[in-house]
Motif scaffolding. Structure first.
Motif, short mmCIF file in Angstrom:
data_model
loop_
_atom_site.label_atom_id
_atom_site.label_comp_id
_atom_site.label_asym_id
_atom_site.label_seq_id
_atom_site.Cartn_x
_atom_site.Cartn_y
_atom_site.Cartn_z
N MET A 1 0.75 -1.16 -0.06
CA MET A 1 0.10 0.06 0.02
C MET A 1 0.93 1.32 -0.02
O MET A 1 1.68 1.27 0.74
CB MET A 1 -1.07 0.09 1.25
N TYR A 2 0.46 2.20 -0.79
CA TYR A 2 1.37 3.25 -0.95
C TYR A 2 0.92 4.38 0.25
O TYR A 2 -0.05 4.77 0.36
CB TYR A 2 1.13 3.86 -2.31
N ASP A 3 2.06 5.34 0.52
CA ASP A 3 1.95 6.41 1.19
C ASP A 3 1.63 7.55 0.36
O ASP A 3 2.30 7.93 -0.61
CB ASP A 3 3.19 6.63 1.91
N ILE A 4 0.44 8.15 0.78
CA ILE A 4 0.18 9.41 -0.27
C ILE A 4 1.01 10.41 -0.36
O ILE A 4 1.05 11.00 -1.48
CB ILE A 4 -1.36 9.71 0.00
N ARG A 5 1.79 10.63 0.72
CA ARG A 5 2.64 11.60 0.62
C ARG A 5 3.79 11.16 -0.09
O ARG A 5 4.18 12.08 -1.06
CB ARG A 5 3.39 11.86 2.01
N TRP A 6 4.19 10.10 -0.34
CA TRP A 6 5.33 9.74 -1.50
C TRP A 6 4.51 9.88 -2.87
O TRP A 6 5.52 10.04 -3.64
CB TRP A 6 5.48 8.19 -1.19
N VAL A 201 -8.00 -17.04 9.89
CA VAL A 201 -7.44 -15.61 9.93
C VAL A 201 -8.41 -14.33 9.94
O VAL A 201 -9.35 -14.82 8.93
CB VAL A 201 -6.14 -15.07 9.30
N ARG A 202 -8.38 -13.47 10.40
CA ARG A 202 -9.59 -12.28 10.25
C ARG A 202 -9.12 -11.46 9.12
O ARG A 202 -8.05 -11.45 8.48
CB ARG A 202 -9.52 -11.69 11.57
N ASP A 203 -10.04 -10.66 8.84
CA ASP A 203 -10.18 -9.80 7.84
C ASP A 203 -8.74 -8.99 7.59
O ASP A 203 -8.08 -8.90 6.50
CB ASP A 203 -11.23 -8.69 7.88
N HIS A 204 -8.15 -8.40 8.85
CA HIS A 204 -7.20 -7.39 8.75
C HIS A 204 -5.92 -8.14 8.37
O HIS A 204 -4.98 -7.57 7.74
CB HIS A 204 -7.23 -6.53 10.15
N ALA A 205 -5.64 -9.55 8.83
CA ALA A 205 -4.73 -10.25 8.51
C ALA A 205 -4.58 -10.33 6.77
O ALA A 205 -3.54 -10.24 6.30
CB ALA A 205 -4.55 -11.62 8.99
N MET A 206 -5.73 -10.89 6.33
CA MET A 206 -5.83 -10.77 4.66
C MET A 206 -5.47 -9.42 4.06
O MET A 206 -5.21 -9.55 3.03
CB MET A 206 -7.32 -11.56 4.33
N PHE A 207 -5.88 -8.53 4.53
CA PHE A 207 -5.86 -7.20 4.16
C PHE A 207 -4.15 -6.85 4.35
O PHE A 207 -3.69 -6.29 3.11
CB PHE A 207 -6.78 -6.06 4.86
N ASP A 385 8.09 -2.51 1.08
CA ASP A 385 7.33 -2.17 2.21
C ASP A 385 5.81 -1.89 1.88
O ASP A 385 5.20 -1.47 2.71
CB ASP A 385 7.74 -0.88 2.99
N PHE A 386 5.32 -2.53 0.85
CA PHE A 386 4.28 -2.73 0.60
C PHE A 386 3.10 -3.25 1.63
O PHE A 386 2.16 -2.45 1.92
CB PHE A 386 3.82 -3.29 -0.93
N GLN A 387 3.42 -4.41 1.94
CA GLN A 387 2.52 -5.13 2.97
C GLN A 387 2.85 -4.55 4.37
O GLN A 387 1.88 -4.31 5.03
CB GLN A 387 3.03 -6.45 2.92
N ALA A 388 4.06 -4.16 4.61
CA ALA A 388 4.24 -3.62 5.92
C ALA A 388 3.36 -2.60 6.22
O ALA A 388 2.69 -2.16 7.27
CB ALA A 388 5.84 -3.17 6.02
N ARG A 389 3.25 -1.53 5.21
CA ARG A 389 2.46 -0.37 5.48
C ARG A 389 0.98 -0.76 5.60
O ARG A 389 0.39 -0.22 6.35
CB ARG A 389 2.55 0.52 4.03
N ARG A 390 0.51 -1.74 5.20
CA ARG A 390 -0.85 -2.05 5.13
C ARG A 390 -0.99 -2.78 6.60
O ARG A 390 -2.19 -2.87 7.16
CB ARG A 390 -1.30 -3.23 4.18
N MET A 391 0.09 -3.44 7.30
CA MET A 391 -0.16 -3.89 8.50
C MET A 391 0.65 -3.23 9.67
O MET A 391 0.75 -3.68 10.59
CB MET A 391 0.25 -5.46 8.38
N GLY A 392 1.19 -2.15 9.37
CA GLY A 392 1.99 -1.39 10.45
C GLY A 392 2.91 -2.04 10.96
O GLY A 392 3.31 -1.96 12.26
N ALA A 393 3.87 -2.70 10.24
CA ALA A 393 5.02 -3.67 10.65
C ALA A 393 6.34 -2.80 10.40
O ALA A 393 6.66 -2.28 9.28
CB ALA A 393 5.16 -4.69 9.62
N ARG A 394 6.82 -2.32 11.59
CA ARG A 394 8.21 -1.45 11.48
C ARG A 394 9.28 -2.30 12.40
O ARG A 394 9.30 -2.98 13.15
CB ARG A 394 7.74 -0.23 12.10
N TYR A 395 10.55 -1.42 12.13
CA TYR A 395 11.44 -1.61 13.15
C TYR A 395 12.36 -0.43 13.54
O TYR A 395 12.14 0.43 12.85
CB TYR A 395 12.64 -2.65 12.08
N ARG A 396 13.07 -0.58 14.61
CA ARG A 396 13.70 0.45 14.97
C ARG A 396 15.36 0.27 14.69
O ARG A 396 15.91 -0.56 15.00
CB ARG A 396 13.71 0.73 16.61
N THR A 397 16.12 1.56 13.96
CA THR A 397 17.32 1.53 13.52
C THR A 397 18.30 1.34 14.64
O THR A 397 17.82 1.90 15.60
CB THR A 397 17.95 2.36 12.56
#
Length: 454
Positions: A1-6, A201-207, A385-397
Protein backbone atom coordinates in the motif's frame (compact mmCIF):
# COMPACT_ATOMS: atom_id res chain seq x y z
CA UNK A 1 0.00 0.00 0.00
CA UNK A 2 1.39 3.36 -0.96
CA UNK A 3 1.95 6.39 1.26
CA UNK A 4 -0.03 9.26 -0.30
CA UNK A 5 2.74 11.66 0.71
CA UNK A 6 5.23 9.64 -1.35
CA UNK A 7 2.85 9.71 -4.32
CA UNK A 8 2.50 13.49 -4.00
CA UNK A 9 6.29 13.89 -3.99
CA UNK A 10 6.95 11.28 -6.72
CA UNK A 11 3.99 11.55 -9.08
CA UNK A 12 5.91 10.81 -12.28
CA UNK A 13 7.70 7.76 -10.84
CA UNK A 14 4.44 6.40 -9.43
CA UNK A 15 2.52 6.73 -12.70
CA UNK A 16 5.47 5.34 -14.64
CA UNK A 17 5.47 2.22 -12.42
CA UNK A 18 1.74 1.74 -13.00
CA UNK A 19 2.22 2.17 -16.75
CA UNK A 20 4.73 -0.70 -16.70
CA UNK A 21 1.93 -2.85 -15.25
CA UNK A 22 -0.37 -1.76 -18.06
CA UNK A 23 -2.41 0.58 -15.87
CA UNK A 24 -3.53 4.15 -16.48
CA UNK A 25 -2.01 6.97 -14.38
CA UNK A 26 -3.66 7.29 -10.98
CA UNK A 27 -1.77 10.07 -9.23
CA UNK A 28 -4.25 12.81 -10.20
CA UNK A 29 -7.25 10.82 -8.94
CA UNK A 30 -5.54 9.81 -5.71
CA UNK A 31 -4.28 13.31 -4.99
CA UNK A 32 -7.77 14.71 -5.61
CA UNK A 33 -9.07 12.33 -2.95
CA UNK A 34 -6.26 13.42 -0.66
CA UNK A 35 -7.13 17.08 -1.30
CA UNK A 36 -10.70 16.33 -0.25
CA UNK A 37 -9.43 14.58 2.88
CA UNK A 38 -7.10 17.47 3.73
CA UNK A 39 -9.88 20.03 3.23
CA UNK A 40 -12.19 18.00 5.48
CA UNK A 41 -9.52 17.79 8.18
CA UNK A 42 -8.85 21.53 7.96
CA UNK A 43 -12.56 22.36 8.16
CA UNK A 44 -13.02 20.09 11.15
CA UNK A 45 -9.96 21.44 12.98
CA UNK A 46 -11.01 25.02 12.25
CA UNK A 47 -14.50 24.37 13.65
CA UNK A 48 -13.09 22.69 16.76
CA UNK A 49 -10.61 25.51 17.32
CA UNK A 50 -13.33 28.15 16.91
CA UNK A 51 -15.65 26.25 19.28
CA UNK A 52 -12.92 26.19 21.95
CA UNK A 53 -12.06 29.86 21.43
CA UNK A 54 -15.69 30.97 21.48
CA UNK A 55 -16.30 28.99 24.67
CA UNK A 56 -13.55 30.98 26.37
CA UNK A 57 -14.91 34.24 24.94
CA UNK A 58 -18.30 33.52 26.52
CA UNK A 59 -16.76 33.70 29.99
CA UNK A 60 -14.96 36.90 29.13
CA UNK A 61 -18.16 38.51 27.79
CA UNK A 62 -20.00 37.54 30.96
CA UNK A 63 -17.24 39.06 33.05
CA UNK A 64 -17.81 42.28 31.13
CA UNK A 65 -21.57 41.78 31.66
CA UNK A 66 -22.02 42.00 27.89
CA UNK A 67 -25.03 39.68 27.69
CA UNK A 68 -25.65 40.36 24.00
CA UNK A 69 -22.12 39.31 23.09
CA UNK A 70 -22.34 36.29 25.41
CA UNK A 71 -25.60 35.15 23.80
CA UNK A 72 -24.20 35.57 20.30
CA UNK A 73 -21.18 33.52 21.26
CA UNK A 74 -23.34 30.80 22.87
CA UNK A 75 -25.43 30.62 19.70
CA UNK A 76 -22.22 30.30 17.68
CA UNK A 77 -20.94 27.48 19.93
CA UNK A 78 -24.30 25.70 19.68
CA UNK A 79 -24.14 25.94 15.90
CA UNK A 80 -20.58 24.61 15.86
CA UNK A 81 -21.53 21.70 18.13
CA UNK A 82 -24.27 20.86 15.64
CA UNK A 83 -21.95 21.19 12.63
CA UNK A 84 -18.93 19.32 14.01
CA UNK A 85 -20.48 15.80 13.83
CA UNK A 86 -21.20 16.39 10.14
CA UNK A 87 -17.65 17.61 9.62
CA UNK A 88 -16.32 14.54 11.45
CA UNK A 89 -18.47 12.34 9.23
CA UNK A 90 -17.10 14.06 6.12
CA UNK A 91 -13.52 13.63 7.34
CA UNK A 92 -14.09 9.91 7.99
CA UNK A 93 -15.73 9.47 4.59
CA UNK A 94 -12.91 11.30 2.79
CA UNK A 95 -10.24 9.30 4.61
CA UNK A 96 -12.07 6.03 3.92
CA UNK A 97 -12.40 6.89 0.22
CA UNK A 98 -8.67 7.54 -0.05
CA UNK A 99 -7.77 4.39 1.88
CA UNK A 100 -10.10 2.29 -0.29
CA UNK A 101 -8.57 3.71 -3.47
CA UNK A 102 -5.00 3.14 -2.24
CA UNK A 103 -5.87 -0.44 -1.25
CA UNK A 104 -6.69 -1.21 -4.90
CA UNK A 105 -3.33 0.01 -6.24
CA UNK A 106 -0.76 -2.75 -6.92
CA UNK A 107 2.88 -2.56 -5.99
CA UNK A 108 5.10 -1.10 -8.71
CA UNK A 109 7.92 -3.20 -10.21
CA UNK A 110 11.62 -2.84 -9.59
CA UNK A 111 13.72 -1.49 -12.43
CA UNK A 112 15.17 -4.90 -13.39
CA UNK A 113 11.77 -6.58 -13.82
CA UNK A 114 11.16 -7.32 -17.52
CA UNK A 115 8.29 -5.40 -19.11
CA UNK A 116 5.53 -7.51 -20.65
CA UNK A 117 1.83 -8.21 -20.92
CA UNK A 118 1.62 -11.73 -19.46
CA UNK A 119 3.48 -15.03 -18.85
CA UNK A 120 4.67 -15.14 -22.45
CA UNK A 121 6.97 -12.24 -21.64
CA UNK A 122 8.61 -13.91 -18.62
CA UNK A 123 12.39 -14.24 -18.94
CA UNK A 124 14.20 -17.51 -18.26
CA UNK A 125 16.97 -17.08 -15.69
CA UNK A 126 18.61 -20.53 -15.58
CA UNK A 127 17.95 -24.27 -15.67
CA UNK A 128 19.01 -27.23 -13.58
CA UNK A 129 19.37 -30.82 -14.79
CA UNK A 130 17.70 -32.45 -17.75
CA UNK A 131 14.48 -34.37 -18.41
CA UNK A 132 14.71 -38.04 -17.40
CA UNK A 133 15.31 -40.57 -20.20
CA UNK A 134 12.37 -42.83 -19.40
CA UNK A 135 12.43 -44.98 -22.55
CA UNK A 136 8.63 -45.26 -22.67
CA UNK A 137 5.61 -43.00 -23.09
CA UNK A 138 5.25 -41.24 -19.72
CA UNK A 139 1.92 -41.12 -17.94
CA UNK A 140 0.45 -38.19 -16.08
CA UNK A 141 0.33 -38.29 -12.30
CA UNK A 142 -3.40 -39.00 -12.07
CA UNK A 143 -3.03 -41.99 -14.39
CA UNK A 144 -0.22 -43.31 -12.23
CA UNK A 145 -2.05 -42.61 -8.98
CA UNK A 146 -5.28 -44.24 -10.09
CA UNK A 147 -3.32 -47.19 -11.50
CA UNK A 148 -1.74 -47.66 -8.08
CA UNK A 149 -5.22 -47.36 -6.50
CA UNK A 150 -3.80 -44.76 -4.12
CA UNK A 151 -5.24 -41.56 -5.62
CA UNK A 152 -9.03 -41.28 -5.58
CA UNK A 153 -10.75 -38.28 -7.15
CA UNK A 154 -14.22 -39.85 -7.23
CA UNK A 155 -14.28 -40.40 -3.46
CA UNK A 156 -13.10 -36.82 -2.93
CA UNK A 157 -15.86 -35.53 -5.21
CA UNK A 158 -18.47 -37.39 -3.18
CA UNK A 159 -17.09 -35.78 -0.02
CA UNK A 160 -16.29 -32.28 -1.17
CA UNK A 161 -16.90 -31.74 -4.89
CA UNK A 162 -14.49 -31.04 -7.72
CA UNK A 163 -10.83 -30.11 -7.27
CA UNK A 164 -10.19 -32.33 -4.26
CA UNK A 165 -8.35 -35.63 -3.92
CA UNK A 166 -8.05 -38.51 -1.46
CA UNK A 167 -4.51 -39.89 -1.22
CA UNK A 168 -4.06 -43.33 0.26
CA UNK A 169 -1.37 -45.69 1.49
CA UNK A 170 2.16 -44.97 0.23
CA UNK A 171 1.20 -41.90 -1.81
CA UNK A 172 -0.27 -40.34 1.33
CA UNK A 173 2.96 -41.14 3.13
CA UNK A 174 5.02 -39.77 0.22
CA UNK A 175 3.20 -36.45 0.48
CA UNK A 176 3.95 -36.36 4.21
CA UNK A 177 7.57 -37.34 3.56
CA UNK A 178 8.02 -34.49 1.10
CA UNK A 179 6.73 -31.94 3.61
CA UNK A 180 8.91 -33.29 6.42
CA UNK A 181 11.96 -33.31 4.16
CA UNK A 182 11.40 -29.68 3.15
CA UNK A 183 10.85 -28.48 6.71
CA UNK A 184 13.92 -30.33 7.96
CA UNK A 185 16.01 -28.82 5.16
CA UNK A 186 14.81 -25.24 5.71
CA UNK A 187 15.11 -25.35 9.49
CA UNK A 188 18.24 -27.51 9.75
CA UNK A 189 20.34 -26.00 6.97
CA UNK A 190 18.75 -22.75 5.81
CA UNK A 191 18.17 -21.11 9.18
CA UNK A 192 14.39 -20.75 9.09
CA UNK A 193 12.35 -21.01 12.28
CA UNK A 194 9.46 -23.46 12.00
CA UNK A 195 6.06 -22.03 12.91
CA UNK A 196 2.71 -23.77 13.26
CA UNK A 197 0.22 -20.92 12.62
CA UNK A 198 -3.59 -20.76 12.71
CA UNK A 199 -5.31 -21.71 9.45
CA UNK A 200 -8.15 -19.26 10.10
CA UNK A 201 -7.39 -15.53 10.07
CA UNK A 202 -9.42 -12.35 10.32
CA UNK A 203 -10.03 -9.68 7.70
CA UNK A 204 -7.16 -7.45 8.81
CA UNK A 205 -4.61 -10.24 8.33
CA UNK A 206 -5.86 -10.90 4.79
CA UNK A 207 -5.79 -7.17 4.10
CA UNK A 208 -2.24 -6.89 5.40
CA UNK A 209 -0.82 -9.30 2.83
CA UNK A 210 -3.16 -7.91 0.11
CA UNK A 211 -5.45 -10.91 -0.39
CA UNK A 212 -8.27 -8.50 0.49
CA UNK A 213 -10.10 -6.60 -0.78
CA UNK A 214 -9.09 -7.10 -4.42
CA UNK A 215 -8.99 -10.91 -4.44
CA UNK A 216 -12.03 -11.67 -2.31
CA UNK A 217 -13.49 -14.09 -4.89
CA UNK A 218 -10.38 -16.28 -4.69
CA UNK A 219 -10.78 -16.87 -0.94
CA UNK A 220 -12.80 -19.21 1.24
CA UNK A 221 -14.68 -17.41 4.01
CA UNK A 222 -15.65 -19.07 7.28
CA UNK A 223 -18.01 -17.80 9.95
CA UNK A 224 -17.91 -18.25 13.67
CA UNK A 225 -21.13 -19.20 15.43
CA UNK A 226 -22.10 -15.66 16.40
CA UNK A 227 -21.70 -14.34 12.84
CA UNK A 228 -23.68 -17.26 11.48
CA UNK A 229 -26.39 -16.64 14.07
CA UNK A 230 -26.64 -12.99 12.98
CA UNK A 231 -27.12 -14.02 9.37
CA UNK A 232 -29.69 -16.64 10.27
CA UNK A 233 -31.67 -14.18 12.38
CA UNK A 234 -31.53 -11.49 9.70
CA UNK A 235 -32.49 -13.74 6.81
CA UNK A 236 -34.77 -16.30 8.40
CA UNK A 237 -32.56 -18.99 6.85
CA UNK A 238 -31.47 -22.18 8.53
CA UNK A 239 -27.88 -22.84 9.55
CA UNK A 240 -27.68 -25.27 6.64
CA UNK A 241 -28.54 -22.62 4.02
CA UNK A 242 -27.09 -19.39 5.46
CA UNK A 243 -24.18 -17.93 3.54
CA UNK A 244 -21.68 -15.17 4.13
CA UNK A 245 -23.02 -11.98 2.53
CA UNK A 246 -19.45 -10.74 1.90
CA UNK A 247 -20.61 -7.49 3.37
CA UNK A 248 -18.18 -7.18 6.26
CA UNK A 249 -19.39 -9.34 9.12
CA UNK A 250 -17.16 -8.12 11.93
CA UNK A 251 -16.22 -11.61 13.11
CA UNK A 252 -15.64 -13.12 9.68
CA UNK A 253 -12.76 -15.56 9.39
CA UNK A 254 -10.89 -16.78 6.30
CA UNK A 255 -9.20 -20.07 5.50
CA UNK A 256 -5.61 -19.17 4.65
CA UNK A 257 -4.75 -19.27 0.93
CA UNK A 258 -1.08 -19.58 1.94
CA UNK A 259 0.91 -19.54 5.18
CA UNK A 260 2.32 -16.22 3.94
CA UNK A 261 -0.75 -14.61 5.54
CA UNK A 262 -0.30 -15.67 9.19
CA UNK A 263 3.51 -15.73 9.05
CA UNK A 264 3.89 -12.20 7.66
CA UNK A 265 1.22 -10.87 10.02
CA UNK A 266 3.22 -12.04 13.03
CA UNK A 267 4.96 -8.64 12.83
CA UNK A 268 1.71 -6.77 12.33
CA UNK A 269 1.55 -3.55 14.41
CA UNK A 270 4.94 -4.41 15.90
CA UNK A 271 8.24 -2.53 16.12
CA UNK A 272 11.15 -4.98 16.06
CA UNK A 273 14.77 -4.17 16.71
CA UNK A 274 17.10 -3.99 13.71
CA UNK A 275 19.39 -6.56 15.36
CA UNK A 276 16.58 -9.12 15.09
CA UNK A 277 16.43 -8.82 11.29
CA UNK A 278 16.24 -10.68 9.08
CA UNK A 279 13.51 -12.85 10.58
CA UNK A 280 13.15 -16.11 8.63
CA UNK A 281 10.12 -18.33 9.18
CA UNK A 282 8.78 -21.48 7.56
CA UNK A 283 5.52 -23.39 7.95
CA UNK A 284 3.96 -26.45 6.40
CA UNK A 285 0.22 -25.89 6.15
CA UNK A 286 -2.84 -26.75 4.16
CA UNK A 287 -3.87 -23.89 1.90
CA UNK A 288 -7.34 -23.13 0.54
CA UNK A 289 -8.17 -21.31 -2.68
CA UNK A 290 -11.46 -20.91 -4.49
CA UNK A 291 -9.70 -20.90 -7.91
CA UNK A 292 -12.42 -18.55 -9.13
CA UNK A 293 -10.53 -17.72 -12.32
CA UNK A 294 -9.51 -21.28 -13.15
CA UNK A 295 -12.69 -22.53 -14.84
CA UNK A 296 -11.83 -25.12 -17.46
CA UNK A 297 -8.11 -25.23 -16.55
CA UNK A 298 -6.38 -28.28 -15.07
CA UNK A 299 -9.67 -29.97 -14.35
CA UNK A 300 -8.04 -33.40 -14.03
CA UNK A 301 -5.54 -34.27 -11.37
CA UNK A 302 -3.86 -32.37 -8.56
CA UNK A 303 -2.37 -29.38 -10.38
CA UNK A 304 -5.04 -26.89 -9.33
CA UNK A 305 -6.98 -27.80 -6.19
CA UNK A 306 -9.13 -26.05 -3.61
CA UNK A 307 -7.07 -27.62 -0.81
CA UNK A 308 -3.36 -28.36 -1.02
CA UNK A 309 -0.31 -28.63 1.20
CA UNK A 310 2.58 -26.20 0.91
CA UNK A 311 5.77 -25.35 2.76
CA UNK A 312 6.07 -21.56 2.87
CA UNK A 313 9.10 -19.34 3.44
CA UNK A 314 8.73 -15.79 4.81
CA UNK A 315 11.45 -13.25 5.56
CA UNK A 316 11.20 -9.89 7.33
CA UNK A 317 14.16 -7.62 6.59
CA UNK A 318 15.47 -4.09 6.52
CA UNK A 319 15.22 -2.28 3.16
CA UNK A 320 18.95 -2.76 2.65
CA UNK A 321 18.72 -6.55 3.13
CA UNK A 322 15.70 -7.38 1.00
CA UNK A 323 17.27 -7.72 -2.46
CA UNK A 324 19.96 -10.13 -1.25
CA UNK A 325 17.37 -12.00 0.82
CA UNK A 326 15.29 -12.52 -2.33
CA UNK A 327 18.19 -14.29 -4.04
CA UNK A 328 18.83 -16.34 -0.90
CA UNK A 329 15.19 -17.40 -0.64
CA UNK A 330 15.22 -18.52 -4.27
CA UNK A 331 18.29 -20.66 -3.66
CA UNK A 332 16.64 -22.27 -0.60
CA UNK A 333 13.59 -23.25 -2.66
CA UNK A 334 15.78 -24.51 -5.51
CA UNK A 335 17.74 -26.74 -3.15
CA UNK A 336 14.60 -28.79 -2.50
CA UNK A 337 14.32 -29.69 -6.18
CA UNK A 338 18.06 -30.24 -6.59
CA UNK A 339 18.09 -32.83 -3.79
CA UNK A 340 15.06 -34.51 -5.30
CA UNK A 341 16.94 -34.68 -8.60
CA UNK A 342 14.22 -32.85 -10.52
CA UNK A 343 14.74 -30.89 -13.72
CA UNK A 344 13.55 -27.29 -13.39
CA UNK A 345 14.00 -23.76 -14.64
CA UNK A 346 13.79 -20.34 -13.00
CA UNK A 347 12.02 -17.46 -14.72
CA UNK A 348 11.68 -13.80 -13.79
CA UNK A 349 8.05 -12.77 -14.11
CA UNK A 350 7.22 -9.88 -16.38
CA UNK A 351 5.37 -6.81 -15.15
CA UNK A 352 2.14 -8.19 -16.60
CA UNK A 353 2.40 -11.54 -14.80
CA UNK A 354 3.67 -10.63 -11.34
CA UNK A 355 1.41 -10.62 -8.30
CA UNK A 356 -0.43 -7.63 -6.85
CA UNK A 357 1.88 -7.12 -3.84
CA UNK A 358 5.15 -8.02 -5.53
CA UNK A 359 8.02 -5.79 -6.63
CA UNK A 360 9.80 -8.72 -8.30
CA UNK A 361 9.04 -12.43 -8.54
CA UNK A 362 11.01 -15.51 -9.51
CA UNK A 363 9.00 -18.58 -10.47
CA UNK A 364 10.53 -22.04 -10.29
CA UNK A 365 8.97 -24.35 -12.87
CA UNK A 366 9.51 -28.10 -12.58
CA UNK A 367 9.53 -30.46 -15.56
CA UNK A 368 6.55 -32.85 -15.75
CA UNK A 369 7.21 -35.66 -18.27
CA UNK A 370 3.54 -36.69 -18.34
CA UNK A 371 2.53 -33.22 -19.53
CA UNK A 372 5.74 -32.64 -21.47
CA UNK A 373 6.12 -29.15 -20.05
CA UNK A 374 7.35 -27.03 -17.16
CA UNK A 375 4.82 -26.15 -14.45
CA UNK A 376 5.16 -23.67 -11.60
CA UNK A 377 6.11 -25.21 -8.26
CA UNK A 378 7.33 -22.12 -6.39
CA UNK A 379 7.07 -18.33 -6.52
CA UNK A 380 9.55 -16.20 -4.55
CA UNK A 381 8.62 -12.53 -4.25
CA UNK A 382 10.07 -9.41 -2.68
CA UNK A 383 7.36 -6.93 -1.69
CA UNK A 384 9.37 -4.00 -0.34
CA UNK A 385 7.39 -2.10 2.30
CA UNK A 386 4.07 -2.59 0.46
CA UNK A 387 2.66 -5.18 2.88
CA UNK A 388 4.37 -3.61 5.88
CA UNK A 389 2.46 -0.35 5.37
CA UNK A 390 -0.83 -2.25 5.20
CA UNK A 391 -0.12 -3.99 8.49
CA UNK A 392 1.90 -1.37 10.37
CA UNK A 393 5.04 -3.52 10.59
CA UNK A 394 8.15 -1.51 11.50
CA UNK A 395 11.62 -1.75 12.97
CA UNK A 396 13.85 0.55 15.03
CA UNK A 397 17.26 1.29 13.52
CA UNK A 398 20.35 0.53 15.59
CA UNK A 399 22.19 3.72 14.65
CA UNK A 400 19.77 6.56 15.36
CA UNK A 401 16.72 4.68 16.74
CA UNK A 402 14.56 5.87 13.86
CA UNK A 403 11.41 3.84 13.14
CA UNK A 404 11.03 2.59 9.54
CA UNK A 405 8.84 0.07 7.76
CA UNK A 406 10.28 -3.41 7.29
CA UNK A 407 10.47 -5.18 3.95
CA UNK A 408 8.65 -8.49 3.48
CA UNK A 409 9.40 -11.48 1.25
CA UNK A 410 7.58 -14.74 0.69
CA UNK A 411 8.14 -17.90 -1.33
CA UNK A 412 6.99 -21.48 -1.68
CA UNK A 413 9.63 -23.80 -0.43
CA UNK A 414 7.93 -25.64 -2.20
CA UNK A 415 4.32 -26.62 -3.07
CA UNK A 416 4.11 -30.15 -1.68
CA UNK A 417 1.28 -31.38 -3.92
CA UNK A 418 3.10 -30.30 -7.06
CA UNK A 419 6.34 -31.82 -5.73
CA UNK A 420 4.41 -35.08 -5.32
CA UNK A 421 3.24 -34.81 -8.93
CA UNK A 422 6.80 -34.12 -10.10
CA UNK A 423 8.26 -37.06 -8.19
CA UNK A 424 5.58 -39.41 -9.51
CA UNK A 425 6.03 -38.37 -13.15
CA UNK A 426 9.83 -38.14 -13.12
CA UNK A 427 10.41 -41.34 -11.14
CA UNK A 428 7.76 -43.49 -12.83
CA UNK A 429 8.62 -46.88 -14.27
CA UNK A 430 7.17 -48.66 -17.27
CA UNK A 431 4.95 -50.88 -15.07
CA UNK A 432 3.39 -47.82 -13.36
CA UNK A 433 5.37 -48.09 -10.13
CA UNK A 434 7.20 -45.10 -8.62
CA UNK A 435 10.81 -45.15 -7.49
CA UNK A 436 11.20 -43.26 -4.20
CA UNK A 437 13.96 -40.61 -4.48
CA UNK A 438 16.88 -41.51 -2.25
CA UNK A 439 16.58 -38.38 -0.11
CA UNK A 440 13.02 -39.34 0.84
CA UNK A 441 13.65 -42.97 1.75
CA UNK A 442 14.47 -42.29 5.42
CA UNK A 443 11.02 -40.64 5.67
CA UNK A 444 9.40 -43.64 3.98
CA UNK A 445 10.74 -46.30 6.34
CA UNK A 446 13.35 -47.33 3.80
CA UNK A 447 10.82 -48.00 1.02
CA UNK A 448 12.44 -47.79 -2.43
CA UNK A 449 9.49 -48.38 -4.80
CA UNK A 450 5.76 -47.65 -4.55
CA UNK A 451 3.76 -50.38 -6.24
CA UNK A 452 0.09 -51.23 -6.65
CA UNK A 453 -1.40 -52.94 -3.64
CA UNK A 454 1.48 -51.89 -1.41
Amino acid sequence: MYDIRWIRENRAAFDRGLARRGLAPLSDDLLALDDRRRAAIQALEAAQARRNAASKEIGEAKKRKDEAAAKALMDEVAGLKTAIPDLEKEERAASAALDAALAQVPNTPLDDVPDGADERDNVEHHRFGAPPALGFAPRQHFELGEGLEQMDFEAAARLSGARFVVLKSKLARLERALAQFMLDLHTGEHGYTEVSPPLLVRDHAMFGTAQLPKFLDDQFAALDNEALRQIVEASGATTATATDPQGGVASRLWLVPTAEVPLTNLVREQIVEEAELPLRMTAGTYCFRAEAGAAGRDTRGMIRQHQFYKVELVSITTPEQSRDEHERMLSCAEEVLRRLGLHYRVVTLSTGDMGFASQKTYDIEVWLPGQGMFREISSCSVCGDFQARRMGARYRTAENRAVRHVHTLNGSGVAVGRALIAVMENYQQADGSIVVPEVLRPYMGGLTVIEAGA
